[in-house]
Design a protein around this motif. Structure first.
Motif, PDB file in Angstrom:
ATOM      1  N   MET A 141     -51.169 -41.220 -33.441  1.00  8.81           N
ATOM      2  CA  MET A 141     -49.732 -40.371 -33.995  1.00  8.81           C
ATOM      3  C   MET A 141     -50.366 -40.551 -35.332  1.00  8.81           C
ATOM      4  N   ILE A 142     -50.932 -39.196 -35.902  1.00  9.14           N
ATOM      5  CA  ILE A 142     -51.489 -39.172 -36.871  1.00  9.14           C
ATOM      6  C   ILE A 142     -51.101 -38.804 -38.027  1.00  9.14           C
ATOM      7  N   LEU A 143     -49.821 -38.743 -39.471  1.00 12.37           N
ATOM      8  CA  LEU A 143     -49.307 -38.671 -39.833  1.00 12.37           C
ATOM      9  C   LEU A 143     -50.323 -37.953 -41.039  1.00 12.37           C
ATOM     10  N   ARG A 144     -50.104 -36.541 -41.021  1.00  8.10           N
ATOM     11  CA  ARG A 144     -50.372 -36.201 -42.630  1.00  8.10           C
ATOM     12  C   ARG A 144     -49.614 -35.875 -43.830  1.00  8.10           C
ATOM     13  N   ASP A 145     -48.247 -35.989 -43.472  1.00  9.97           N
ATOM     14  CA  ASP A 145     -47.587 -35.467 -44.678  1.00  9.97           C
ATOM     15  C   ASP A 145     -45.933 -36.855 -44.152  1.00  9.97           C
ATOM     16  N   PRO A 146     -46.494 -37.882 -44.180  1.00  8.35           N
ATOM     17  CA  PRO A 146     -45.271 -38.206 -43.785  1.00  8.35           C
ATOM     18  C   PRO A 146     -43.561 -38.286 -44.788  1.00  8.35           C
ATOM     19  N   GLN A 147     -43.910 -37.861 -46.182  1.00  5.89           N
ATOM     20  CA  GLN A 147     -43.247 -37.626 -46.713  1.00  5.89           C
ATOM     21  C   GLN A 147     -42.437 -36.781 -46.042  1.00  5.89           C
ATOM     22  N   ALA A 148     -43.322 -35.606 -46.199  1.00 10.09           N
ATOM     23  CA  ALA A 148     -42.471 -34.161 -45.210  1.00 10.09           C
ATOM     24  C   ALA A 148     -41.832 -34.784 -43.646  1.00 10.09           C
ATOM     25  N   PHE A 149     -42.674 -35.683 -43.017  1.00 11.40           N
ATOM     26  CA  PHE A 149     -42.082 -36.038 -41.563  1.00 11.40           C
ATOM     27  C   PHE A 149     -41.069 -36.301 -41.787  1.00 11.40           C
ATOM     28  N   ALA A 150     -40.939 -37.439 -42.545  1.00 11.34           N
ATOM     29  CA  ALA A 150     -39.587 -38.293 -42.553  1.00 11.34           C
ATOM     30  C   ALA A 150     -38.506 -37.425 -43.026  1.00 11.34           C
ATOM     31  N   ARG A 151     -38.526 -36.215 -44.133  1.00 13.63           N
ATOM     32  CA  ARG A 151     -37.649 -35.616 -44.426  1.00 13.63           C
ATOM     33  C   ARG A 151     -37.271 -34.767 -43.791  1.00 13.63           C
ATOM     34  N   ARG A 152     -38.035 -34.294 -42.430  1.00 12.02           N
ATOM     35  CA  ARG A 152     -37.283 -33.620 -41.224  1.00 12.02           C
ATOM     36  C   ARG A 152     -36.335 -33.842 -40.445  1.00 12.02           C
ATOM     37  N   VAL A 153     -37.005 -35.090 -39.937  1.00 12.94           N
ATOM     38  CA  VAL A 153     -36.065 -36.230 -39.318  1.00 12.94           C
ATOM     39  C   VAL A 153     -34.954 -36.322 -39.529  1.00 12.94           C
ATOM     40  N   GLY A 154     -34.750 -36.953 -40.511  1.00 18.40           N
ATOM     41  CA  GLY A 154     -33.950 -37.432 -41.532  1.00 18.40           C
ATOM     42  C   GLY A 154     -32.441 -36.457 -41.677  1.00 18.40           C
ATOM     43  N   ARG A 155     -32.940 -35.398 -41.990  1.00 19.31           N
ATOM     44  CA  ARG A 155     -32.475 -33.967 -41.264  1.00 19.31           C
ATOM     45  C   ARG A 155     -31.981 -33.826 -40.353  1.00 19.31           C
ATOM     46  N   SER A 156     -32.833 -34.001 -39.538  1.00 17.61           N
ATOM     47  CA  SER A 156     -32.691 -33.214 -37.817  1.00 17.61           C
ATOM     48  C   SER A 156     -32.934 -33.890 -36.730  1.00 17.61           C
ATOM     49  N   GLY A 157     -32.966 -34.873 -36.369  1.00 13.34           N
ATOM     50  CA  GLY A 157     -33.698 -35.862 -35.909  1.00 13.34           C
ATOM     51  C   GLY A 157     -34.769 -36.172 -35.064  1.00 13.34           C
ATOM     52  N   LEU A 158     -34.757 -35.786 -33.760  1.00  4.02           N
ATOM     53  CA  LEU A 158     -35.729 -35.175 -32.211  1.00  4.02           C
ATOM     54  C   LEU A 158     -36.134 -33.439 -33.065  1.00  4.02           C
ATOM     55  N   ILE A 159     -34.630 -32.806 -33.167  1.00  2.00           N
ATOM     56  CA  ILE A 159     -35.487 -32.020 -33.489  1.00  2.00           C
ATOM     57  C   ILE A 159     -36.188 -31.520 -34.783  1.00  2.00           C
ATOM     58  N   GLY A 160     -36.338 -32.436 -35.666  1.00  2.80           N
ATOM     59  CA  GLY A 160     -37.347 -32.426 -36.890  1.00  2.80           C
ATOM     60  C   GLY A 160     -38.543 -33.092 -36.186  1.00  2.80           C
ATOM     61  N   PHE A 161     -38.583 -34.133 -35.638  1.00  2.00           N
ATOM     62  CA  PHE A 161     -39.777 -34.777 -35.124  1.00  2.00           C
ATOM     63  C   PHE A 161     -40.623 -33.604 -34.253  1.00  2.00           C
ATOM     64  N   GLY A 162     -39.885 -32.289 -33.741  1.00  2.42           N
ATOM     65  CA  GLY A 162     -40.396 -31.436 -33.061  1.00  2.42           C
ATOM     66  C   GLY A 162     -40.640 -30.524 -34.038  1.00  2.42           C
TER      67      GLY A 162
END
Length: 430
Positions: A75-96
């Motif tokens: 699993m290659i994180l290109r933008d860890p902060q953006a990833f974490a913000r999306r998941v923090g806001r929307s859970g698994l929806i944010g993950f996708g």
């Protein structure tokens, strides 16, 4: 999935077009988003230790339970902060959504998602699981499976483009799990059409379809089951809510020479009438919604002739998981199948026992066959990237579709979900 990479192996595809994908191009900002991003990042790093994956950060940091295994899913994180913000806001929806936006990628997405699916129940610490209902979005009422909403729900997926589906399906244009003769060695795409016909024939056999049978199909697809039933000498009425599917299904039925014995109607199941010796439905129950399962099976019970049989193919999940997630609004609901819900086998047994004279008399579990079906579709879709782009589907759509096919494959490969062929017969009294 075609990927553009730098020398470091990180994906460099363009960001989503804001005009087409509002909300995807910029993850949430502000103090709350920053705090939630830190929490998500810490949870990911902590939980990753139990996962057989390698999670790679842009600075070279590796986390996960398989950091010393170069062959482990990456699993290659290109933008860890953006990833974490999306998941923090929307859970698994944010993950996708973070995958759609390019915040992370993987050379083998299905493998990564399979590992996550295998430990889905334990990824979020139990003390935080009760917060899910407070934080995550609820299902919009506009997607409930009412007669008014059902047509729109179906259209959002099945009316995208017949050419899109033709780009990755086999010649039968069958969009449901095949049944292969064997799974070892893994089947090839050239095996898929025969395996789809074998699946259909198994259902028709279960419903005892033969010469003179009056067959009702709920959910037409692109007409292959109609054709197979008509070849047996049956007369078929098939219903769908997809105008695109109906048009192509009629063309395929006519080309096969069965226009006189097959009728395809644009109709909601609640408006059915008539009497039928066999009712067959392939992966339609998932779109009905829990609130309407009773209505769905009551209609089938009403139109089934004495001595008739019902055979359905249904994607199912364990009953405890169904109960735990029944109110959850997921990435699949938002982007792929609005209004749907996967039943459990027990739920189907309960609803038919409580509200109909139908009883389950036979079941076959076929989950590994769906995993292989999806693997073949995913590979075919990736190979057709240029063809799909020429149809007007942008890079974000193709990432979304790749995630959907991989996510589904992972669900079946991990055993998190299953697909069953279930036969019902009428029991007048017990």
């Amino acid at each position: 999935m075609n990927e553009t990479r730098t020398e470091s192996g990180h994906d460099t595809r363009p960001a989503p077009d804001e005009n087409v994908w509002p909300g995807l191009s910029a993850p949430p900002a502000g103090l709350r988003a920053t705090v939630s991003a830190r929490v998500v990042d810490r949870l990911l790093r902590r939980a990753a230790g139990t996962l057989a994956v390698r999670i790679e950060y842009p600075d070279g940091t590796l986390v996960g339970g398989a950091v010393d295994d170069p062959a482990a899913p990456r699993m290659i994180l290109r933008d860890p902060q953006a990833f974490a913000r999306r998941v923090g806001r929307s859970g698994l929806i944010g993950f996708g959504e973070s995958y759609m936006a390019g915040d992370w990628t993987s050379p083998d997405l299905s493998a990564v998602l399979t590992v996550f699916a295998q430990q889905m129940a334990s990824l979020v610490p139990k003390p935080l699981q009760w917060l899910r209902a407070l934080v995550l979005a609820s299902r919009p009422s506009s997607e409930n499976g009412t007669a008014e909403n059902a047509r729109t729900n179906v259209s959002r997926h099945y009316d995208l483009s017949n050419e899109l589906f033709a780009a990755f399906l086999d010649d039968t244009m069958t969009y449901s799990s095949a049944v292969f003769g064997e799974l070892d060695p893994p089947p090839r795409f050239d095996d898929l059409a025969a395996a789809q016909r074998a699946k259909i024939d198994r259902l028709l056999d279960a419903a005892r379809v033969g010469p003179g049978s009056r067959v009702l199909e709920i959910g037409t697809g692109w007409g292959e089951l109609c054709i197979r039933a008509a070849e047996r000498g049956a007369t078929v009425r098939s219903i769908t809510l997809s105008s695109e599917q109906r048009e192509l299904a009629r063309e395929r039925v006519a080309a096969a020479g069965y226009a006189d014995s097959v009728q395809i109607d644009l109709l909601d199941y609640r408006s059915l009438d008539g009497s039928y010796d066999a009712v067959v439905s392939v992966e339609m129950i998932e779109a009905v919604g829990e609130r309407y399962w009773r209505d769905y099976f009551r209609v089938i019970d009403d139109v089934l002739a004495p001595g008739g049989a019902v055979a359905i193919q249904a994607i199912t999940m364990p009953h405890d998981r169904m109960l735990a997630t029944r109110r959850t609004y997921t990435w699949v609901h938002k982007y792929i199948f609005p209004g749907g819900m996967l039943p459990s086998h027990r739920a189907l047994d309960d609803v038919t026992r409580q509200h109909t004279s139908l009883r389950i008399v036979d079941t076959a579990s076929l989950g590994p066959h769906y995993a292989e079906t999806l693997r073949l579709w995913k590979t075919r879709f990736a190979a057709a990237a240029d063809r799909v782009a020429a149809l007007g589907f942008d890079d974000t759509f193709r990432r979304m579709w790749h995630f959907y096919l991989s996510y589904s494959e992972a669900g079946f490969r991990s055993g998190y979900i299953d697909v069953e062929q279930i036969t019902f017969a009428r029991t007048e009294s017990e």
